[in-house]
Motif scaffolding. Sequence first.
Motif, PDB file in Angstrom:
ATOM      1  N   UNK A 113      -2.026 -22.355  38.442  1.00  0.00           N
ATOM      2  CA  UNK A 113      -1.754 -21.384  37.368  1.00  0.00           C
ATOM      3  C   UNK A 113      -2.386 -21.848  36.054  1.00  0.00           C
ATOM      4  N   UNK A 114      -2.253 -23.150  35.746  1.00  0.00           N
ATOM      5  CA  UNK A 114      -2.840 -23.681  34.522  1.00  0.00           C
ATOM      6  C   UNK A 114      -4.363 -23.534  34.530  1.00  0.00           C
ATOM      7  N   UNK A 115      -4.996 -23.838  35.651  1.00  0.00           N
ATOM      8  CA  UNK A 115      -6.452 -23.661  35.742  1.00  0.00           C
ATOM      9  C   UNK A 115      -6.847 -22.207  35.504  1.00  0.00           C
ATOM     10  N   UNK A 116      -6.047 -21.279  35.989  1.00  0.00           N
ATOM     11  CA  UNK A 116      -6.312 -19.857  35.757  1.00  0.00           C
ATOM     12  C   UNK A 116      -6.232 -19.500  34.285  1.00  0.00           C
ATOM     13  N   UNK A 117      -5.237 -20.057  33.585  1.00  0.00           N
ATOM     14  CA  UNK A 117      -5.096 -19.796  32.158  1.00  0.00           C
ATOM     15  C   UNK A 117      -6.258 -20.412  31.378  1.00  0.00           C
ATOM     16  N   UNK A 118      -6.661 -21.615  31.771  1.00  0.00           N
ATOM     17  CA  UNK A 118      -7.801 -22.261  31.115  1.00  0.00           C
ATOM     18  C   UNK A 118      -9.050 -21.409  31.313  1.00  0.00           C
ATOM     19  N   UNK A 119      -9.297 -20.982  32.536  1.00  0.00           N
ATOM     20  CA  UNK A 119     -10.479 -20.170  32.826  1.00  0.00           C
ATOM     21  C   UNK A 119     -10.462 -18.866  32.032  1.00  0.00           C
ATOM     22  N   UNK A 120      -9.313 -18.227  31.941  1.00  0.00           N
ATOM     23  CA  UNK A 120      -9.210 -16.956  31.214  1.00  0.00           C
ATOM     24  C   UNK A 120      -9.507 -17.141  29.717  1.00  0.00           C
ATOM     25  N   UNK A 121      -9.070 -18.259  29.151  1.00  0.00           N
ATOM     26  CA  UNK A 121      -9.320 -18.489  27.723  1.00  0.00           C
ATOM     27  C   UNK A 121     -10.749 -18.944  27.456  1.00  0.00           C
ATOM     28  N   UNK A 122     -11.346 -19.654  28.401  1.00  0.00           N
ATOM     29  CA  UNK A 122     -12.731 -20.107  28.211  1.00  0.00           C
ATOM     30  C   UNK A 122     -13.723 -18.983  28.406  1.00  0.00           C
ATOM     31  N   UNK A 123     -13.400 -18.016  29.255  1.00  0.00           N
ATOM     32  CA  UNK A 123     -14.287 -16.888  29.528  1.00  0.00           C
ATOM     33  C   UNK A 123     -13.475 -15.604  29.564  1.00  0.00           C
ATOM     34  N   UNK A 124     -13.103 -15.081  28.394  1.00  0.00           N
ATOM     35  CA  UNK A 124     -12.221 -13.906  28.334  1.00  0.00           C
ATOM     36  C   UNK A 124     -12.784 -12.673  29.010  1.00  0.00           C
ATOM     37  N   UNK A 125     -14.101 -12.597  29.174  1.00  0.00           N
ATOM     38  CA  UNK A 125     -14.708 -11.414  29.777  1.00  0.00           C
ATOM     39  C   UNK A 125     -14.750 -11.464  31.295  1.00  0.00           C
ATOM     40  N   UNK A 126     -14.385 -12.598  31.868  1.00  0.00           N
ATOM     41  CA  UNK A 126     -14.499 -12.751  33.331  1.00  0.00           C
ATOM     42  C   UNK A 126     -13.412 -11.976  34.050  1.00  0.00           C
TER      43      UNK A 126
ATOM     44  N   UNK B 277     -18.440 -28.793  33.051  1.00  0.00           N
ATOM     45  CA  UNK B 277     -17.466 -27.740  32.872  1.00  0.00           C
ATOM     46  C   UNK B 277     -17.010 -27.725  31.411  1.00  0.00           C
ATOM     47  N   UNK B 278     -15.754 -28.058  31.134  1.00  0.00           N
ATOM     48  CA  UNK B 278     -15.223 -27.946  29.777  1.00  0.00           C
ATOM     49  C   UNK B 278     -14.691 -29.288  29.280  1.00  0.00           C
TER      50      UNK B 278
ATOM     51  N   UNK C 213      -5.195 -24.325  10.477  1.00  0.00           N
ATOM     52  CA  UNK C 213      -5.476 -24.236   9.044  1.00  0.00           C
ATOM     53  C   UNK C 213      -6.911 -24.629   8.715  1.00  0.00           C
ATOM     54  N   UNK C 214      -7.555 -25.349   9.608  1.00  0.00           N
ATOM     55  CA  UNK C 214      -8.919 -25.816   9.379  1.00  0.00           C
ATOM     56  C   UNK C 214      -9.919 -24.871  10.050  1.00  0.00           C
ATOM     57  N   UNK C 215     -11.035 -24.645   9.390  1.00  0.00           N
ATOM     58  CA  UNK C 215     -12.068 -23.759   9.939  1.00  0.00           C
ATOM     59  C   UNK C 215     -12.466 -24.184  11.358  1.00  0.00           C
ATOM     60  N   UNK C 216     -12.638 -25.479  11.574  1.00  0.00           N
ATOM     61  CA  UNK C 216     -13.069 -25.985  12.878  1.00  0.00           C
ATOM     62  C   UNK C 216     -12.014 -25.755  13.963  1.00  0.00           C
ATOM     63  N   UNK C 217     -10.778 -25.541  13.580  1.00  0.00           N
ATOM     64  CA  UNK C 217      -9.716 -25.376  14.563  1.00  0.00           C
ATOM     65  C   UNK C 217      -9.268 -23.948  14.796  1.00  0.00           C
ATOM     66  N   UNK C 218      -9.875 -23.015  14.122  1.00  0.00           N
ATOM     67  CA  UNK C 218      -9.417 -21.621  14.231  1.00  0.00           C
ATOM     68  C   UNK C 218      -9.801 -20.958  15.542  1.00  0.00           C
ATOM     69  N   UNK C 219     -10.891 -21.400  16.141  1.00  0.00           N
ATOM     70  CA  UNK C 219     -11.383 -20.712  17.336  1.00  0.00           C
ATOM     71  C   UNK C 219     -11.070 -21.426  18.644  1.00  0.00           C
ATOM     72  N   UNK C 220     -10.656 -22.686  18.587  1.00  0.00           N
ATOM     73  CA  UNK C 220     -10.379 -23.419  19.830  1.00  0.00           C
ATOM     74  C   UNK C 220      -9.088 -22.887  20.464  1.00  0.00           C
ATOM     75  N   UNK C 221      -9.153 -22.482  21.730  1.00  0.00           N
ATOM     76  CA  UNK C 221      -7.939 -22.014  22.398  1.00  0.00           C
ATOM     77  C   UNK C 221      -6.946 -23.165  22.582  1.00  0.00           C
ATOM     78  N   UNK C 222      -5.666 -22.870  22.390  1.00  0.00           N
ATOM     79  CA  UNK C 222      -4.610 -23.862  22.555  1.00  0.00           C
ATOM     80  C   UNK C 222      -3.561 -23.290  23.504  1.00  0.00           C
ATOM     81  N   UNK C 223      -3.269 -24.071  24.547  1.00  0.00           N
ATOM     82  CA  UNK C 223      -2.202 -23.713  25.481  1.00  0.00           C
ATOM     83  C   UNK C 223      -1.040 -24.673  25.241  1.00  0.00           C
TER      84      UNK C 223
END
Length: 123
Positions: free
Chosen positions: A110-123, A1-2, A69-79
Amino acid sequence: MAVILLVEDNELNRDMLSRRLIRAGHTVPTAVDGAEAVERALSLAPDIVLMDLSLPVIDGWEATRRIRQQEAGRRVPIIALTAHAMVGERERAMAAGCDDFDTKPVDFARLLGKIAALLDPGA
């Protein structure tokens, strides 16, 4: 999974949430303070970060800003996760760079739903 980086200074909260996430099929590295969160977020490249906001060393808001601020951290979703659900906390977390916000005690479904939505925004 993730791969979900769990940033939580409270040992009981960290243990409970990490065990539940692992049972849900995720890999869950952890960090116990804001400085470690920044280092692990940038070195591990997790799929998502669950960031407690009240942390020692560097608080979660500042840790999030440093990750962003770091390139590697710009795209990782943060909750953002916080027990302090006061007016303005969500907006403050979003302004620091969080993608979503949730309160403690955690409603796991609810948290699992938020994680899923951020990992797959098109779902």
